[in-house]
Write a protein that holds these residues in place. Structure first.
Motif, PDB file in Angstrom:
ATOM      1  N   ASN A  45       0.839  -1.188   0.000  1.00 46.97           N
ATOM      2  CA  ASN A  45       0.000   0.000   0.000  1.00 46.97           C
ATOM      3  C   ASN A  45       0.875   1.238   0.000  1.00 46.97           C
ATOM      4  N   SER A  46       0.288   2.383  -0.345  1.00 44.19           N
ATOM      5  CA  SER A  46       0.984   3.661  -0.223  1.00 44.19           C
ATOM      6  C   SER A  46       0.087   4.598   0.574  1.00 44.19           C
ATOM      7  N   VAL A  47       0.461   4.813   1.837  1.00 46.50           N
ATOM      8  CA  VAL A  47      -0.331   5.621   2.760  1.00 46.50           C
ATOM      9  C   VAL A  47       0.636   6.481   3.579  1.00 46.50           C
ATOM     10  N   GLU A  48       0.379   7.770   3.632  1.00 51.98           N
ATOM     11  CA  GLU A  48       1.189   8.619   4.511  1.00 51.98           C
ATOM     12  C   GLU A  48       1.072   8.098   5.937  1.00 51.98           C
ATOM     13  N   SER A  49       2.198   7.866   6.591  1.00 48.27           N
ATOM     14  CA  SER A  49       2.170   7.248   7.919  1.00 48.27           C
ATOM     15  C   SER A  49       3.468   7.565   8.654  1.00 48.27           C
ATOM     16  N   ILE A  50       3.369   8.466   9.653  1.00 47.14           N
ATOM     17  CA  ILE A  50       4.546   8.905  10.392  1.00 47.14           C
ATOM     18  C   ILE A  50       4.257   8.900  11.886  1.00 47.14           C
ATOM     19  N   ARG A  51       5.319   8.972  12.693  1.00 46.17           N
ATOM     20  CA  ARG A  51       5.146   9.157  14.132  1.00 46.17           C
ATOM     21  C   ARG A  51       4.455  10.497  14.354  1.00 46.17           C
ATOM     22  N   PRO A  52       3.423  10.539  15.169  1.00 48.23           N
ATOM     23  CA  PRO A  52       2.626  11.766  15.276  1.00 48.23           C
ATOM     24  C   PRO A  52       3.357  12.903  15.966  1.00 48.23           C
ATOM     25  N   PRO A  53       3.201  14.131  15.460  1.00 45.04           N
ATOM     26  CA  PRO A  53       3.703  15.297  16.180  1.00 45.04           C
ATOM     27  C   PRO A  53       2.982  15.426  17.526  1.00 45.04           C
ATOM     28  N   GLU A  54       3.624  16.031  18.500  1.00 47.97           N
ATOM     29  CA  GLU A  54       3.049  16.153  19.842  1.00 47.97           C
ATOM     30  C   GLU A  54       1.687  16.828  19.817  1.00 47.97           C
ATOM     31  N   ASP A  55       1.530  17.858  18.980  1.00 52.64           N
ATOM     32  CA  ASP A  55       0.281  18.620  18.980  1.00 52.64           C
ATOM     33  C   ASP A  55      -0.891  17.857  18.376  1.00 52.64           C
ATOM     34  N   LYS A  56      -0.642  16.692  17.760  1.00 56.89           N
ATOM     35  CA  LYS A  56      -1.721  15.901  17.171  1.00 56.89           C
ATOM     36  C   LYS A  56      -2.211  14.787  18.103  1.00 56.89           C
ATOM     37  N   MET A  57      -1.427  14.460  19.131  1.00 55.81           N
ATOM     38  CA  MET A  57      -1.720  13.263  19.916  1.00 55.81           C
ATOM     39  C   MET A  57      -2.965  13.392  20.787  1.00 55.81           C
ATOM     40  N   SER A  58      -3.356  14.620  21.125  1.00 53.60           N
ATOM     41  CA  SER A  58      -4.571  14.790  21.922  1.00 53.60           C
ATOM     42  C   SER A  58      -5.811  14.372  21.140  1.00 53.60           C
ATOM     43  N   PRO A 102       0.815  -5.166  12.109  1.00 54.24           N
ATOM     44  CA  PRO A 102       1.283  -6.483  11.672  1.00 54.24           C
ATOM     45  C   PRO A 102       0.139  -7.351  11.159  1.00 54.24           C
ATOM     46  N   GLY A 103       0.380  -8.026  10.046  1.00 48.27           N
ATOM     47  CA  GLY A 103      -0.604  -8.942   9.492  1.00 48.27           C
ATOM     48  C   GLY A 103      -1.555  -8.325   8.489  1.00 48.27           C
ATOM     49  N   VAL A 104      -1.549  -7.001   8.361  1.00 47.14           N
ATOM     50  CA  VAL A 104      -2.430  -6.342   7.403  1.00 47.14           C
ATOM     51  C   VAL A 104      -1.802  -6.431   6.010  1.00 47.14           C
ATOM     52  N   PRO A 105      -2.512  -6.925   5.010  1.00 47.12           N
ATOM     53  CA  PRO A 105      -1.941  -7.061   3.670  1.00 47.12           C
ATOM     54  C   PRO A 105      -1.417  -5.736   3.120  1.00 47.12           C
ATOM     55  N   GLY A 106      -0.202  -5.779   2.605  1.00 47.80           N
ATOM     56  CA  GLY A 106       0.400  -4.596   1.988  1.00 47.80           C
ATOM     57  C   GLY A 106       0.962  -3.580   2.955  1.00 47.80           C
ATOM     58  N   SER A 107       0.940  -3.878   4.251  1.00 52.59           N
ATOM     59  CA  SER A 107       1.377  -2.907   5.256  1.00 52.59           C
ATOM     60  C   SER A 107       2.894  -2.882   5.401  1.00 52.59           C
ATOM     61  N   LEU A 108       3.375  -1.905   6.160  1.00 48.48           N
ATOM     62  CA  LEU A 108       4.798  -1.753   6.461  1.00 48.48           C
ATOM     63  C   LEU A 108       5.035  -1.980   7.949  1.00 48.48           C
ATOM     64  N   PRO A 109       6.246  -2.391   8.347  1.00 48.79           N
ATOM     65  CA  PRO A 109       6.550  -2.528   9.775  1.00 48.79           C
ATOM     66  C   PRO A 109       6.399  -1.192  10.501  1.00 48.79           C
ATOM     67  N   HIS A 110       6.117  -1.249  11.801  1.00 47.16           N
ATOM     68  CA  HIS A 110       5.893   0.005  12.523  1.00 47.16           C
ATOM     69  C   HIS A 110       7.172   0.640  13.039  1.00 47.16           C
ATOM     70  N   ASN A 111       8.323   0.088  12.678  1.00 48.55           N
ATOM     71  CA  ASN A 111       9.593   0.736  12.977  1.00 48.55           C
ATOM     72  C   ASN A 111       9.657   2.084  12.256  1.00 48.55           C
ATOM     73  N   SER A 112      10.207   3.107  12.917  1.00 50.02           N
ATOM     74  CA  SER A 112      10.234   4.462  12.356  1.00 50.02           C
ATOM     75  C   SER A 112      11.014   4.540  11.043  1.00 50.02           C
ATOM     76  N   LYS A 113      11.859   3.556  10.791  1.00 52.47           N
ATOM     77  CA  LYS A 113      12.609   3.522   9.530  1.00 52.47           C
ATOM     78  C   LYS A 113      11.668   3.473   8.332  1.00 52.47           C
ATOM     79  N   TYR A 114      10.459   2.960   8.529  1.00 53.46           N
ATOM     80  CA  TYR A 114       9.510   2.792   7.428  1.00 53.46           C
ATOM     81  C   TYR A 114       8.469   3.912   7.361  1.00 53.46           C
TER      82      TYR A 114
END
Length: 407
Positions: free
Chosen positions: A212-225, A301-313
């Motif tokens: 898959n191609s989906v924007e996916s990053i560690r969240p900025p602090e101001d978004k976590m609420s 994990p286990g979702v088809p087409g997904s990426l590992p949740h390591n920040s490298k990805y």
């Protein structure tokens, strides 16, 4: 079926006639081939034309489209919809689209026409609170095509609420129930436009090779609420002081975009997985859930087409191919480190409404779709993009190579 012609003068004549009749030409004296090349004189003339015509331009109405579609075959010909598949490769690789709209019937039709091919399938979700005449006009357009339909269940759409996610889920279910065995799903809204031809999109999706191609990053602090607290949902969204429970998944929440490119297997999995069912239910009272649900599911994990949740990805909006947006606070001089050049149109809520001067840059990007466009801001930008993509679709190259002026 895809169109094939015998190597015979008569067949070649019919081919040229068919292709010529399918061209989209800008009905003003604007040189689109020069505009998309970034020629400063052509872009200036386009800008001046927009300024002169903006107050005079009258968009087509819902009633116009209801009249046009009384004769569907004539409508499809007159409005330049492609009636044939361009290649066997495209025929064998159908794509699904989920399109969410709430107004501007003319812009919807232009978006549909720009991405329409007979082998693909299109689900259109109309905001349930849209005027009845708008729904009727959309229904009239979609009814002219065997592979375009309105979602069977419509949501009352409110910005930043769960309804935006549910609209895509409704279309996902309808698309899975269709007879067309599409390979990938793309979603869009009514102000989007493609910046790739269908053939280019197919080639890009094949390179993904099941990812898959989906924007996916560690969240900025101001978004976590947005998901730490319970939000009261009515006609607007209000954050309470009640903290939510821990999400029922094994990874952190990721942040991204509400727009995605996902496989058929991904879509089937999210309806079949009990864990994802619980996660979606948990997310219903979060703020702007479409901006963290897809981003998180694509790291699970286990979702088809997904990426590992390591920040490298992590996948930023510049790397994801789903949809290109120019945010005002990232614009500037790219030679000095800005993410992208300044908007040549105007801004609305910190987002660029693209102008003719943006096209040269847009068409060099790897994204499949871009947003936002508005014919009342820059109609020439949309017309030249339509014209360019159709020419590339029919002839496989940019207009300037063939000496096509667009005048």
């Amino acid at each position: 079926m895809s169109v094939e012609f015998e190597d015979h003068p008569r067949s070649k004549y019919l081919q040229r006639k068919l292709l010529k009749s399918s061209l989209i030409r800008t009905p003003v004296n604007i040189n689109c081939s020069k505009v998309v090349e970034g020629d400063s004189v052509a872009v200036t003339l386009a800008h001046m034309y927009n300024l002169n015509i903006k107050s005079k331009r009258v968009q087509l109405t819902e009633r116009d489209y209801m009249n046009f579609t009384e004769d569907c075959e004539n409508y499809k010909v007159k409005r330049n919809f492609l009636s044939f598949v361009m290649s066997k490769e495209e025929e064998d690789y159908p794509i699904a689209y989920s399109i969410v709209i709430q107004d501007n019937i003319e812009m919807f039709e232009r978006l549909l026409r720009s991405i329409y091919t007979p082998q693909n399938i299109y689900c259109v979700h109309v905001d349930d609170k849209a005027p009845n005449i708008f729904k009727q006009a959309v229904k009239a357009i979609t009814s002219c095509f065997g592979n375009v339909f309105m979602a069977t269940k419509l949501e009352d759409m409110i910005h930043a609420l769960w309804s935006r996610v549910q609209a895509d889920l409704n279309c996902m279910k309808d698309l899975l129930d269709s007879n067309i065995k599409w390979v990938y799903l793309l979603n869009a809204c009514g102000s989007d436009f493609p910046i790739k031809t269908n053939a280019e999109i197919v080639n890009t999706l094949k390179v993904l090779n099941g990812k898959n191609s989906v924007e996916s990053i560690r969240p900025p602090e101001d978004k976590m609420s947005r998901w730490f607290f319970h939000y009261e949902i009515g006609t607007s969204v209000v954050r309470t002081n009640y903290k939510k429970t821990i999400p029922p998944i094994s990874i952190p929440i990721f942040y991204g975009s509400g727009y995605f490119v996902v496989t058929r297997q991904f879509v089937k999995h999210i309806f079949a997985s009990t864990q994802i069912h619980h996660f979606l239910h948990w997310a219903k009272d979060t703020y702007s859930p479409n901006e963290h649900i897809w981003a998180t599911l694509n790291r699970l994990p286990g979702v088809p087409g997904s990426l590992p949740h390591n920040s490298k990805y992590d996948i930023t909006d510049a790397i994801s191919i789903a949809r290109l947006v120019k945010w005002e606070f990232y614009e500037g001089d790219v030679n000095k480190g800005a993410q992208y050049p300044s908007c040549k149109g105007t801004h609305q809520q910190n987002v660029c409404i693209f102008g003719s001067g943006d096209l040269h840059w847009l068409l060099q990007q790897q994204h499949l779709l871009a947003g936002k466009f508005d014919p009342m801001v820059d109609n020439i930008a949309i017309q030249c993009l339509e014209e360019t993509l159709r020419y590339k679709t029919l002839y496989g190259n940019v207009m300037s190579v063939y000496g096509y002026s667009g005048a």
